[in-house]
Write an enzyme that holds these catalytic residues in place. Structure first.
Site, short mmCIF file in Angstrom:
data_model
loop_
_atom_site.label_atom_id
_atom_site.label_comp_id
_atom_site.label_asym_id
_atom_site.label_seq_id
_atom_site.Cartn_x
_atom_site.Cartn_y
_atom_site.Cartn_z
CD GLN A 123 -2.64 2.78 -4.01
OE1 GLN A 123 -2.52 3.11 -2.05
NE2 GLN A 123 -2.61 4.28 -4.36
N GLY A 124 0.26 -0.87 -4.51
CA GLY A 124 1.50 -0.74 -5.12
C GLY A 124 1.68 0.49 -6.23
CD GLU A 241 -4.97 6.43 -1.78
OE1 GLU A 241 -4.28 7.30 -2.61
OE2 GLU A 241 -4.41 6.53 -0.63
C1 LIG Z 1 1.46 5.49 6.65
C2 LIG Z 1 1.65 5.44 5.10
C3 LIG Z 1 0.79 4.68 4.00
C4 LIG Z 1 1.26 4.59 2.50
N1 LIG Z 1 0.43 3.64 1.94
C5 LIG Z 1 0.82 3.45 0.76
C6 LIG Z 1 0.23 2.05 -0.46
O1 LIG Z 1 -0.77 1.39 0.22
N2 LIG Z 1 0.74 2.56 -1.26
C7 LIG Z 1 1.66 2.98 -1.97
O2 LIG Z 1 1.77 3.22 -3.50
N3 LIG Z 1 2.10 4.29 -1.36
C8 LIG Z 1 1.59 4.62 0.01
N4 LIG Z 1 2.15 5.55 1.00
C9 LIG Z 1 3.17 6.02 0.61
C10 LIG Z 1 2.69 7.69 0.21
O3 LIG Z 1 2.14 7.71 -1.24
C11 LIG Z 1 4.31 8.33 -0.79
O4 LIG Z 1 5.02 8.78 0.77
C12 LIG Z 1 3.47 10.29 -0.95
O5 LIG Z 1 2.71 9.67 -2.21
C13 LIG Z 1 4.47 11.25 -1.29
O6 LIG Z 1 5.79 10.40 -1.59
P1 LIG Z 1 7.55 10.35 -1.18
O7 LIG Z 1 7.51 9.83 0.33
O8 LIG Z 1 8.30 9.95 -2.69
O9 LIG Z 1 8.12 11.95 -1.13
P2 LIG Z 1 8.31 12.90 -2.09
O10 LIG Z 1 7.50 12.57 -3.71
O11 LIG Z 1 9.45 12.59 -2.47
O12 LIG Z 1 8.39 13.94 -1.38
C14 LIG Z 1 9.12 14.74 -0.46
C15 LIG Z 1 8.68 15.87 -0.27
O13 LIG Z 1 8.81 17.15 -1.34
C16 LIG Z 1 7.45 17.61 -1.47
N5 LIG Z 1 7.01 18.00 -3.16
C17 LIG Z 1 7.25 16.86 -3.92
N6 LIG Z 1 6.64 16.92 -5.06
C18 LIG Z 1 6.80 18.74 -5.09
C19 LIG Z 1 6.25 19.27 -5.76
N7 LIG Z 1 5.71 18.84 -7.62
N8 LIG Z 1 5.80 20.51 -5.23
C20 LIG Z 1 5.88 20.79 -3.93
N9 LIG Z 1 6.25 20.01 -3.10
C21 LIG Z 1 6.39 18.97 -4.11
C22 LIG Z 1 6.79 16.44 -1.28
O14 LIG Z 1 5.06 17.94 -0.35
C23 LIG Z 1 6.72 16.22 0.39
O15 LIG Z 1 7.50 17.60 1.17
C24 LIG Z 1 2.11 5.42 2.12
C25 LIG Z 1 2.36 6.12 2.71
C26 LIG Z 1 2.38 6.67 4.27
C27 LIG Z 1 3.17 7.81 5.25
#
Ligand SMILES: Cc1cc2nc3c(=O)[nH]c(=O)nc-3n(C[C@H](O)[C@H](O)[C@H](O)COP(=O)(O)OP(=O)(O)OC[C@H]3O[C@@H](n4cnc5c(N)ncnc54)[C@H](O)[C@@H]3O)c2cc1C
Length: 378
Positions: A123-124, A241
């Site tokens: 999933q990208g 998911e």
């Molecule tokens: C083990 C693992 C597997 C994963 N696998 C995949 C995968 O296969 N494909 C893929 O595409 N992604 C994958 N991900 C990514 C995952 O979907 C993202 O890490 C997640 O959506 C959060 O995005 P970010 O890391 O950019 O954090 P950010 O979005 O930058 O968030 C940082 C912090 O700010 C908070 N925050 C952000 N916006 C708001 C808001 N509007 N209100 C309140 N708080 C907020 C968040 O809750 C978090 O605490 C994976 C992540 C993990 C840990």
């Protein structure tokens, strides 16, 4: 929802239980590659016995199982401590999305190899600056001579190093509001223009990756759901998911709680009032999670697609699993710090639970706004 099993559901459960007893694959062998092949074989076995893609319609190779049968399946797999099938992203997200939004040709091309684990999916979606705010993603797809050229970067892409296909969301129109300019593609990972670099988690596993695309080619027939409609298709993916995570995790966490009780007995702290209180609290939360997961399944049974209710169990599960593994580490004391302790692994892996598949803060917003109907922040 009626939670008592009908005679035919009991029959399904008994058949599955007996099959799992006879066919349990045992533990994964050491080494990433060997473990991968072991899980692939396991999925093939499940498929041959009619237990892969349980909820998929029969015409697409699934079993057309009811929600109750799916819940029974999750329960029995967890009870038998059977490993999950390898192509989990294809089974839980890719397949349902193609069934829901795909053309007849796309269904014909992609569905069966997902079930047989011949083609692994990833999933990208997430990018270095777009996770929670997915619609702000920057990866561009430009049409040229009847195909799409994709340039950009994805990150945290689970199984990208194993995958044949990637569910990729890219920006195809930068001049319209951000949610409207996205398109959902199925990208072939086997091309030089796609580079995969592993990322190591706190557990030391290289479960996910960075993904770099430099004019990667995607034929027009690999667009799913129409150009500019990527946001709606992405939402279907995410709801599937979360619904999948919620239902299966409700069972796995109940099993983990039994193991925690056993650990407390082994370590002689089962009568410690503080440990008892914490285990009692976890027991209540696990039961609430189970009922909420059923509520999500009821929504799915009524409307055919998962709704925002799936966000609640996913959030509850991550909190319970983190609290549960923390308590195990407290009980183990210094033994919990050993690398080869299974509880240490589970404790470290649980850190990601409140991030993967949508962070807890985002899920709370969804529950507040879309389930409870509270006023929107923005
Ligand atoms: C083990 C693992 C597997 C994963 N696998 C995949 C995968 O296969 N494909 C893929 O595409 N992604 C994958 N991900 C990514 C995952 O979907 C993202 O890490 C997640 O959506 C959060 O995005 P970010 O890391 O950019 O954090 P950010 O979005 O930058 O968030 C940082 C912090 O700010 C908070 N925050 C952000 N916006 C708001 C808001 N509007 N209100 C309140 N708080 C907020 C968040 O809750 C978090 O605490 C994976 C992540 C993990 C840990």
């Amino acid at each position: 929802m009626d939670l008592t099993l009908s005679p035919s559901e009991q029959e399904f459960r008994d058949e599955l239980r007996a099959w799992l007893e006879e066919n349990h694959p045992g533990e994964d062998p050491p080494g990433d590659d060997a473990a991968f092949e072991h899980r692939r074989e396991w999925q093939r076995k499940l498929f041959e016995a009619g237990f892969a893609g349980l909820a998929w319609p029969k015409e697409f190779g699934g079993r057309g199982a009811t929600m109750v049968e799916q819940a029974i399946f999750g329960e029995e797999m967890a009870r038998a401590k059977a490993p999950s099938p390898i192509n989990v992203l294809g089974l839980v997200m890719g397949g349902p999305v193609v069934i829901h939004h795909g053309s007849e040709e796309q269904k014909e091309r992609w569905l069966r190899p997902i079930l047989t684990a011949d083609e692994i999916w990833c999933q990208g979606f997430s990018e270095p600056e777009s996770g929670s705010d997915l619609a702000s993603l920057k990866t561009r797809a430009v049409k040229s001579n009847g195909e799409w050229l994709v340039t950009g970067q994805k990150v945290w892409t689970t199984y990208a190093h194993r995958a044949k296909w990637c569910m990729l969301v890219a920006r195809t129109d930068p001049d319209v509001p951000k949610h409207k300019g996205l398109t959902y593609f199925i990208m072939d990972m086997e091309q030089d223009a796609v580079q995969v670099r592993p990322l190591h988690q706190i557990t030391r596993e290289p479960e996910f990756n960075e993904l770099f695309m430099e004019e990667a080619r995607i034929p027009d027939e690999n667009v799913v759901g129409g150009v500019g409609n990527g946001w709606a298709v992405a939402i279907t993916t995410l709801m599937n998911e979360r619904a999948g995570l919620g239902a299966a995790s409700a069972v796995s966490v109940r099993i983990a709680l039994d193991e925690l009780r056993e650990l407390a007995r082994e370590r002689g702290v089962a009568d410690d009032p503080l440990v008892r209180q914490k285990i009692g609290q976890l027991t209540i939360e696990v039961e609430i999670l189970r009922l909420n997961a059923w509520r999500g399944l009821t929504q799915l049974a009524k409307h055919g697609v998962p709704g925002p209710e799936g966000s609640l169990p996913k959030w509850q599960w991550s909190e319970i699993n983190q609290a549960l593994t923390e308590l195990a580490i407290d009980i183990l004391g210094e033994d919990g710090a050993a690398w080869d302790s299974p509880w240490a692994y589970r404790f470290l892996r649980a850190r990601a639970n409140s991030i993967e598949g949508g962070t807890t803060e985002i899920l709370k917003n969804i529950v507040a706004e879309r389930v409870l109907g509270l006023p929107k922040l923005r």
